[in-house]
Write a protein that holds these residues in place. Sequence first.
Motif, PDB file in Angstrom:
ATOM      1  N   GLU A  45     -11.402  -4.114   3.592  1.00 13.42           N
ATOM      2  CA  GLU A  45     -11.879  -3.323   2.461  1.00 13.42           C
ATOM      3  C   GLU A  45     -11.428  -3.955   1.161  1.00 13.42           C
ATOM      4  OE1 GLU A  45      -8.662   0.102   1.777  1.00 13.42           O
ATOM      5  OE2 GLU A  45      -9.630   0.227   3.747  1.00 13.42           O
ATOM      6  N   GLY A  46     -12.071  -3.575   0.053  1.00 10.12           N
ATOM      7  CA  GLY A  46     -11.732  -4.137  -1.242  1.00 10.12           C
ATOM      8  C   GLY A  46     -10.264  -3.966  -1.578  1.00 10.12           C
ATOM      9  N   ALA A  47      -9.694  -4.986  -2.189  1.00 10.24           N
ATOM     10  CA  ALA A  47      -8.276  -4.959  -2.543  1.00 10.24           C
ATOM     11  C   ALA A  47      -8.079  -5.631  -3.894  1.00 10.24           C
ATOM     12  CB  ALA A  47      -7.453  -5.670  -1.471  1.00 10.24           C
ATOM     13  N   ALA A  48      -6.965  -5.326  -4.536  1.00 11.77           N
ATOM     14  CA  ALA A  48      -6.604  -5.963  -5.808  1.00 11.77           C
ATOM     15  C   ALA A  48      -5.845  -7.246  -5.502  1.00 11.77           C
ATOM     16  CB  ALA A  48      -5.764  -5.016  -6.644  1.00 11.77           C
ATOM     17  N   ILE A  49      -6.446  -8.390  -5.864  1.00 10.67           N
ATOM     18  CA  ILE A  49      -5.882  -9.701  -5.531  1.00 10.67           C
ATOM     19  C   ILE A  49      -6.065 -10.641  -6.722  1.00 10.67           C
ATOM     20  CG2 ILE A  49      -6.027 -11.703  -3.986  1.00 10.67           C
ATOM     21  CD1 ILE A  49      -7.274  -9.821  -1.880  1.00 10.67           C
ATOM     22  N   PRO A  50      -5.004 -11.247  -7.243  1.00 17.61           N
ATOM     23  CA  PRO A  50      -5.147 -12.208  -8.351  1.00 17.61           C
ATOM     24  C   PRO A  50      -5.594 -13.571  -7.830  1.00 17.61           C
ATOM     25  CG  PRO A  50      -2.847 -11.991  -7.754  1.00 17.61           C
ATOM     26  CD  PRO A  50      -3.593 -11.026  -6.885  1.00 17.61           C
ATOM     27  N   LEU A  51      -6.823 -13.641  -7.315  1.00 19.59           N
ATOM     28  CA  LEU A  51      -7.278 -14.836  -6.606  1.00 19.59           C
ATOM     29  C   LEU A  51      -7.383 -16.056  -7.517  1.00 19.59           C
ATOM     30  CD1 LEU A  51      -8.223 -16.040  -3.952  1.00 19.59           C
ATOM     31  CD2 LEU A  51     -10.541 -15.285  -4.487  1.00 19.59           C
ATOM     32  N   CYS A  58       0.857  -1.185   0.000  1.00 22.16           N
ATOM     33  CA  CYS A  58       0.000   0.000   0.000  1.00 22.16           C
ATOM     34  C   CYS A  58       0.892   1.234   0.000  1.00 22.16           C
ATOM     35  CB  CYS A  58      -0.945   0.018   1.205  1.00 22.16           C
ATOM     36  SG  CYS A  58      -0.142   0.367   2.779  1.00 22.16           S
ATOM     37  N   ARG A  59       0.315   2.360  -0.341  1.00 23.81           N
ATOM     38  CA  ARG A  59       1.057   3.620  -0.237  1.00 23.81           C
ATOM     39  C   ARG A  59       1.188   3.972   1.236  1.00 23.81           C
ATOM     40  NH1 ARG A  59      -2.870   3.417  -3.694  1.00 23.81           N
ATOM     41  NH2 ARG A  59      -2.385   3.471  -5.938  1.00 23.81           N
ATOM     42  N   LYS A  60       2.324   4.495   1.623  1.00 26.61           N
ATOM     43  CA  LYS A  60       2.543   4.782   3.045  1.00 26.61           C
ATOM     44  C   LYS A  60       1.481   5.715   3.609  1.00 26.61           C
ATOM     45  CE  LYS A  60       7.444   3.781   3.617  1.00 26.61           C
ATOM     46  NZ  LYS A  60       8.783   4.316   4.013  1.00 26.61           N
ATOM     47  N   TYR A 101      -7.133 -10.034 -15.335  1.00 28.92           N
ATOM     48  CA  TYR A 101      -6.762  -9.391 -14.074  1.00 28.92           C
ATOM     49  C   TYR A 101      -6.100  -8.045 -14.348  1.00 28.92           C
ATOM     50  CZ  TYR A 101      -4.418  -8.507  -9.639  1.00 28.92           C
ATOM     51  OH  TYR A 101      -3.973  -7.924  -8.477  1.00 28.92           O
ATOM     52  N   ASP A 102      -6.589  -7.029 -13.681  1.00 24.86           N
ATOM     53  CA  ASP A 102      -6.104  -5.671 -13.920  1.00 24.86           C
ATOM     54  C   ASP A 102      -5.744  -4.988 -12.595  1.00 24.86           C
ATOM     55  OD1 ASP A 102      -5.516  -3.531 -15.685  1.00 24.86           O
ATOM     56  OD2 ASP A 102      -7.397  -2.542 -15.145  1.00 24.86           O
ATOM     57  N   GLY A 103      -5.328  -5.802 -11.627  1.00 24.73           N
ATOM     58  CA  GLY A 103      -5.116  -5.290 -10.280  1.00 24.73           C
ATOM     59  C   GLY A 103      -4.068  -4.212 -10.161  1.00 24.73           C
ATOM     60  N   ILE A 104      -2.948  -4.377 -10.866  1.00 23.49           N
ATOM     61  CA  ILE A 104      -1.874  -3.394 -10.751  1.00 23.49           C
ATOM     62  C   ILE A 104      -2.326  -2.047 -11.303  1.00 23.49           C
ATOM     63  CG2 ILE A 104       0.435  -2.788 -11.589  1.00 23.49           C
ATOM     64  CD1 ILE A 104       1.175  -5.724 -11.328  1.00 23.49           C
ATOM     65  N   ASN A 105      -3.034  -2.073 -12.437  1.00 23.21           N
ATOM     66  CA  ASN A 105      -3.539  -0.810 -12.983  1.00 23.21           C
ATOM     67  C   ASN A 105      -4.598  -0.196 -12.079  1.00 23.21           C
ATOM     68  OD1 ASN A 105      -1.919  -0.802 -15.294  1.00 23.21           O
ATOM     69  ND2 ASN A 105      -3.348  -2.105 -16.405  1.00 23.21           N
ATOM     70  N   ARG A 106      -5.446  -1.025 -11.486  1.00 22.90           N
ATOM     71  CA  ARG A 106      -6.444  -0.502 -10.543  1.00 22.90           C
ATOM     72  C   ARG A 106      -5.765   0.175  -9.362  1.00 22.90           C
ATOM     73  NH1 ARG A 106      -9.485  -4.756  -8.071  1.00 22.90           N
ATOM     74  NH2 ARG A 106     -10.515  -3.029  -6.983  1.00 22.90           N
ATOM     75  N   PHE A 107      -4.715  -0.474  -8.871  1.00 26.30           N
ATOM     76  CA  PHE A 107      -3.976   0.103  -7.748  1.00 26.30           C
ATOM     77  C   PHE A 107      -3.303   1.408  -8.170  1.00 26.30           C
ATOM     78  CE2 PHE A 107      -0.161   0.501  -5.080  1.00 26.30           C
ATOM     79  CZ  PHE A 107      -0.728   0.429  -3.808  1.00 26.30           C
ATOM     80  N   ASN A 108      -2.710   1.427  -9.357  1.00 28.16           N
ATOM     81  CA  ASN A 108      -2.070   2.648  -9.849  1.00 28.16           C
ATOM     82  C   ASN A 108      -3.077   3.783 -10.024  1.00 28.16           C
ATOM     83  OD1 ASN A 108       0.698   2.104  -9.976  1.00 28.16           O
ATOM     84  ND2 ASN A 108       0.531   1.083 -11.955  1.00 28.16           N
ATOM     85  N   ARG A 109      -4.320   3.418 -10.371  1.00 31.12           N
ATOM     86  CA  ARG A 109      -5.362   4.437 -10.515  1.00 31.12           C
ATOM     87  C   ARG A 109      -5.979   4.817  -9.171  1.00 31.12           C
ATOM     88  NH1 ARG A 109      -6.819   0.986 -15.036  1.00 31.12           N
ATOM     89  NH2 ARG A 109      -8.491   0.061 -13.769  1.00 31.12           N
ATOM     90  N   GLU A 110      -5.450   4.216  -8.094  1.00 31.64           N
ATOM     91  CA  GLU A 110      -5.908   4.486  -6.725  1.00 31.64           C
ATOM     92  C   GLU A 110      -7.385   4.135  -6.526  1.00 31.64           C
ATOM     93  OE1 GLU A 110      -4.550   8.026  -4.803  1.00 31.64           O
ATOM     94  OE2 GLU A 110      -2.780   8.206  -6.096  1.00 31.64           O
ATOM     95  N   GLU A 111      -7.815   3.053  -7.202  1.00 34.26           N
ATOM     96  CA  GLU A 111      -9.173   2.555  -7.000  1.00 34.26           C
ATOM     97  C   GLU A 111      -9.262   1.693  -5.741  1.00 34.26           C
ATOM     98  OE1 GLU A 111     -10.502   0.576 -10.515  1.00 34.26           O
ATOM     99  OE2 GLU A 111      -9.968   2.264 -11.826  1.00 34.26           O
TER     100      GLU A 111
END
Length: 360
Positions: free
Chosen positions: A135-141, A119-121, A187-197
């Motif tokens: 809470e919702g998280a980006a996970i390649p389940l 996560c971001r600090k 799976y688009d988790g890294i992009n979702r995280f980068n977009r701060e979703e």
Amino acid sequence: MNANSIDSRELSPIIFYYDSLEGLEHLWPALEERFRQTGHTRPIIFREYDSYKELPGTDGDLYTYDAIVLSALVDKGFFRVLPKSVSCGGVFPWVMEKSRVRRRAYGVPFMLCSPALICRKRDDLHVQNIMELKEGAAIPLRSMLMFYFVQSFCENLSLAKSFRVMEHLLELIGGRDALEHSSSSEYDGINRFNREECRYLLAFTEDLHELKKDDYAVSFANFSDNETSRRPRFLADFISIGKQTAEEKLQDCLDLIDILISEQFVYEICRPEGDLLYMLPADMNVFRRLSRMDAVYEHLYGQLDSEENGVLRYGKRFYENFYTRRDILLQLLWKKAGWEPELIKAHLEKRIRQRRFLAR
């Protein structure tokens, strides 16, 4: 006459089965280049395979693979016992000790790997374990399901607790719809995280290289409900010598291993052109050098330098039942997500028909 002075056309080639490592595509050309720089002329034939999905050929002289399949490959007779001449002095001691099969060493580790919670600090909620994440998280389940389950079982030593962890992961990704559409290709988790979703990303440390420049809090994932992981298990990439390797090729194979696990070579591989890849070297000395360059490495080294750690391994029937059991676990999660048994059966039959069609 020195073997290195013989025309390379007269030397039988080294058959090298290598497991492709995402982000380390430069490793194998660099290994051969260093081999040539040290005066070796024997040809190398590299053959790529996926150690998670298929067996390599039995004609190999060298093999790399993930240690989760170590017991299976040893049981099937692929490797010879590691010669005592191979020096593993820089490797974390627990990796060598806990990767023995019937008290014998069959390979040497050169890289480690582990799911990490990122996560971001500025967003850090100081989550101690995956069950504390609410809470919702980006996970390649979908793609990592069985690996998470095995890791969770090693942590909890309880099938019931491990399944609760999987149910919780299902909730974190958004339930039924998210599971249905969570294939590796989608799976688009890294992009979702980068977009701060989302604030949290369950990924591998090397995925830091794909994230936007920022200050990140990174810790190895704890798949239990304990404040600290009691039995952490790490994926590890190994290299072994084939059981059928001819004696006239053995020294060249040993020299290739020495290059692959050497401190300077691993250090250069982990930071090509000075760019940190956030790979996890199995060599303690390399890790210390990287720790002086980045606080993330310093923090992770503190977690890796513990004899409580272990290597994530599966039994000798990995290829026969690992993915079958994954599909059973997936069915249970689908049922938990609200799919009735008949719908599960229909869905599986649809997938089987699709596979048969694609196989034609």
